[in-house]
Design an enzyme around this catalytic site. Structure first.
Site, PDB file in Angstrom:
ATOM      1  N   ARG A 147     -61.853 113.777  18.679  1.00 16.40           N
ATOM      2  CA  ARG A 147     -60.690 114.259  19.413  1.00 16.40           C
ATOM      3  C   ARG A 147     -60.810 115.766  19.539  1.00 16.40           C
ATOM      4  NH1 ARG A 147     -54.399 114.468  17.419  1.00 16.40           N
ATOM      5  NH2 ARG A 147     -55.014 116.567  16.758  1.00 16.40           N
ATOM      6  N   TYR A 159     -50.160 122.561  19.624  1.00  7.67           N
ATOM      7  CA  TYR A 159     -50.308 121.387  18.769  1.00  7.67           C
ATOM      8  C   TYR A 159     -51.792 121.113  18.533  1.00  7.67           C
ATOM      9  CZ  TYR A 159     -51.484 116.867  17.366  1.00  7.67           C
ATOM     10  OH  TYR A 159     -52.092 115.872  16.677  1.00  7.67           O
ATOM     11  N   ASP A 210     -55.193 114.426  22.684  1.00  8.64           N
ATOM     12  CA  ASP A 210     -53.803 114.073  22.391  1.00  8.64           C
ATOM     13  C   ASP A 210     -52.878 115.014  23.165  1.00  8.64           C
ATOM     14  OD1 ASP A 210     -52.075 113.368  19.219  1.00  8.64           O
ATOM     15  OD2 ASP A 210     -51.395 113.298  21.301  1.00  8.64           O
ATOM     16  N   HIS A 212     -49.764 114.670  23.119  1.00  9.48           N
ATOM     17  CA  HIS A 212     -48.681 114.795  22.131  1.00  9.48           C
ATOM     18  C   HIS A 212     -47.288 114.842  22.763  1.00  9.48           C
ATOM     19  CE1 HIS A 212     -47.180 115.879  18.066  1.00  9.48           C
ATOM     20  NE2 HIS A 212     -48.284 115.242  17.721  1.00  9.48           N
ATOM     21  N   GLU A 236     -53.958 110.486  24.691  1.00 13.21           N
ATOM     22  CA  GLU A 236     -52.956 109.920  23.789  1.00 13.21           C
ATOM     23  C   GLU A 236     -51.593 110.549  24.027  1.00 13.21           C
ATOM     24  OE1 GLU A 236     -54.085 110.594  19.774  1.00 13.21           O
ATOM     25  OE2 GLU A 236     -52.042 110.402  19.053  1.00 13.21           O
ATOM     26  N   GLU A 262     -48.062 105.948  17.983  1.00  8.37           N
ATOM     27  CA  GLU A 262     -47.962 106.384  16.579  1.00  8.37           C
ATOM     28  C   GLU A 262     -46.519 106.566  16.155  1.00  8.37           C
ATOM     29  OE1 GLU A 262     -50.313 110.040  16.967  1.00  8.37           O
ATOM     30  OE2 GLU A 262     -48.580 111.115  16.214  1.00  8.37           O
ATOM     31  N   ARG A 283     -51.383 102.409  19.125  1.00  9.53           N
ATOM     32  CA  ARG A 283     -51.645 103.236  17.949  1.00  9.53           C
ATOM     33  C   ARG A 283     -50.711 102.988  16.777  1.00  9.53           C
ATOM     34  NH1 ARG A 283     -54.400 107.206  17.239  1.00  9.53           N
ATOM     35  NH2 ARG A 283     -52.922 108.782  16.575  1.00  9.53           N
ATOM     36  N   GLU A 339     -58.338 106.372  13.845  1.00 13.35           N
ATOM     37  CA  GLU A 339     -58.267 107.828  13.636  1.00 13.35           C
ATOM     38  C   GLU A 339     -58.569 108.135  12.185  1.00 13.35           C
ATOM     39  OE1 GLU A 339     -54.478 109.499  14.605  1.00 13.35           O
ATOM     40  OE2 GLU A 339     -55.089 111.534  14.152  1.00 13.35           O
ATOM     41  N   TRP A 402     -42.330 118.224  20.733  1.00  6.59           N
ATOM     42  CA  TRP A 402     -43.451 118.811  19.988  1.00  6.59           C
ATOM     43  C   TRP A 402     -44.587 117.821  19.906  1.00  6.59           C
ATOM     44  CZ3 TRP A 402     -45.842 117.211  15.387  1.00  6.59           C
ATOM     45  CH2 TRP A 402     -46.846 118.099  14.967  1.00  6.59           C
TER      46      TRP A 402
HETATM   47  C1  CS2 Z   1     -51.145 113.439  15.739  1.00  9.43           C
HETATM   48  C2  CS2 Z   1     -50.576 113.760  14.392  1.00  9.43           C
HETATM   49  O1  CS2 Z   1     -52.857 112.364  14.566  1.00  9.43           O
HETATM   50  C3  CS2 Z   1     -52.278 112.456  15.645  1.00  9.43           C
HETATM   51  O2  CS2 Z   1     -52.580 111.831  16.674  1.00  9.43           O
HETATM   52  O3  CS2 Z   1     -50.239 113.016  16.701  1.00  9.43           O
HETATM   53  O4  CS2 Z   1     -51.090 114.982  14.008  1.00  9.43           O
HETATM   54  C4  CS2 Z   1     -49.075 113.808  14.335  1.00  9.43           C
HETATM   55  O5  CS2 Z   1     -48.635 114.994  14.952  1.00  9.43           O
HETATM   56  C5  CS2 Z   1     -48.621 113.755  12.899  1.00  9.43           C
HETATM   57  O6  CS2 Z   1     -49.193 112.621  12.310  1.00  9.43           O
HETATM   58  C6  CS2 Z   1     -47.122 113.698  12.815  1.00  9.43           C
HETATM   59  O7  CS2 Z   1     -46.736 113.496  11.474  1.00  9.43           O
HETATM   60 MG    MG Z   2     -51.111 111.770  18.109  1.00 10.13          MG
END
Ligand code: CS2
Ligand code: MG
Length: 402
Positions: A147, A159, A210, A212, A236, A262, A283, A339, A402
């Site tokens: 990634r 991020y 990502d 995000h 993602e 996630e 995810r 991941e 975020w």
């Molecule tokens: C992210 C994470 O791993 C990922 O794909 O989205 O860093 C995420 O921000 C954190 O797990 C949030 O706790």
């Molecule tokens: Mg993520």
């Protein structure tokens, strides 16, 4: 057989983790991960105050009935706190059942579909050059999938870019840090990042990214289209998916594969995304989506629509969750990728485990249960320290994702 004791163990070996420990009247111990990044004590209270009194004395072998009891019996169904609590109990019960059967949990699920789980690592850098260097480092370490996240010129923080090279932990102690966001700058610079990365490492490495939750659907469609020449494995969290229909618009504009989930905590969060084939990877991971029992239902439903797993595996998922994910990933027929944000050496000391990284894959030896433990004495030396995930604001000060 009965559940005799059940407790939560909170520890902070660099970041907070909440672990459920269940002990049967025959002394068999099961562990589950209940960590919800930035809201850890909410899950602990839910378990300690509302779940555990109902479980003492129940037969730990009745995993499904206990799952249904905790889900239907809560009345207030779903949500990250509830489903993380249920997940942790569920993982611990699967751990116990594996130990009782004398076999790893993947055998209970149906045995191996593969010998190892292809993983993706996190390469990030404050700028494109540093990010490319990190990608090359991961290639040398044997990763087949990476990634890539980079700082954005004009943005103080972005991020996915760690303070120190290599390790990225977004939660920060104290109150939530506020990070600036500007989508136009991000969209301007991201395609160039991937052009340079492909130029540097070629097309034999899977590249992921990502977004995000930060784009609108049409912005995500634009990014996906502009990244098509670089053949990403996935984008993602292209856009928040409370409105699952939003992905119809993205799908109209790009063939770049999409991954999400996630932050999902039940099959209802992704049912339409999967059945309309609006995504390519789901995810939702075992800790936040109700445990092995529920994630198995999500994966089987996803398989009907050729959607594959791509479980979350950030540092805020403890080695207990990762051990469960490795068992699950060895079995699940529609596995996609896992991941892997490696935990710190101290975290690995608190949670001795059986899985390991080998040439781009996670593998594990056969041990009964999940194959993970907790060193309670060491865990006790690192008490909880309140920490929060950052929040994002646009240049005009309005809140953003975020
Ligand atoms: C992210 C994470 O791993 C990922 O794909 O989205 O860093 C995420 O921000 C954190 O797990 C949030 O706790
Ligand atoms: Mg993520």
């Amino acid at each position: 057989m009965k559940i005799e004791r059940i407790q939560t163990i909170v520890t902070c070996p660099g970041r907070n983790f909440v672990t459920v420990k269940i002990v049967t009247d025959e002394g068999v111990i099961g562990l589950g991960d209940a960590t919800l990044n930035g809201r850890e004590l909410a899950v602990k209270a839910y378990l300690d105050e509302h779940v555990f009194p109902c479980l003492v004395g129940r037969d730990p072998r009745n995993i499904e009935d206990i799952w249904q009891y905790l889900y239907r019996g809560a009345y207030w169904r779903r949500g990250p706190v509830t489903m993380s609590a249920i997940a942790a109990v569920d993982m611990a019960l699967w751990d116990i059942k594996g130990k009782l059967a004398g076999m790893p949990v993947y055998q209970l699920l149906g045995g191996k579909s593969r010998d190892g789980l292809m993983v993706y690592g996190h390469a990030n850098g404050k700028d494109h050059a540093e990010a490319i260097e990190a990608v090359q480092q991961h290639v040398e370490e044997g990763y087949k999938a990476i990634r890539v996240q980079s700082g954005v010129p004009g943005l103080a923080k972005t991020y996915g870019v760690g303070k120190t090279k290599g390790f990225y932990e977004p939660a920060e102690k104290g109150l939530p840090p506020e990070e600036p966001w500007d989508t136009s700058l991000y969209l301007r610079h991201t395609p160039e990042l991937f052009r340079k990365v492909r130029e540097a490492v070629g097309h034999d490495i899977h590249l992921l990214h990502d977004a995000h939750h930060r784009l609108t659907p049409i912005e995500a469609g634009r990014l996906g289209k502009e990244l098509e020449p670089y053949s990403l494995f996935w984008i993602e969290d292209a856009t928040p998916a409370e409105n699952q229909e939003a992905f119809r618009l993205i799908r109209q504009h790009t063939t770049t594969p999409l991954a999400i989930g996630e932050v999902f905590n039940s099959i209802w969060d992704c049912k339409d995304l999967i059945s309309e084939q609006l995504i390519d990877y789901i995810r939702s991971t075992i800790t936040h989506a109700g445990g092995i029992t529920h994630v198995r239902r999500i994966a089987d439903f996803a398989a009907l629509y050729q959607v594959r797993t791509g479980f979350h595996g950030a540092t805020d998922l403890s080695p207990v969750c990762m051990a469960a994910a490795v068992n699950f990933g060895l079995w699940v027929p529609n596995f996609g990728i896992q991941e892997l944000m490696p935990h710190s050496p101290l975290t690995n000391e608190v949670f001795p485990h059986n899985y390991r990284f080998e040439d781009g894959y996670l593998v594990m030896d056969d041990v009964p249960g999940l194959g993970v433990d907790i060193d309670e004495a060491l865990a006790a030396r690192y008490p909880y320290e309140r920490a929060y995930l950052p929040v994002a604001r646009l240049r005009d000060g309005s809140m953003w994702n975020w």
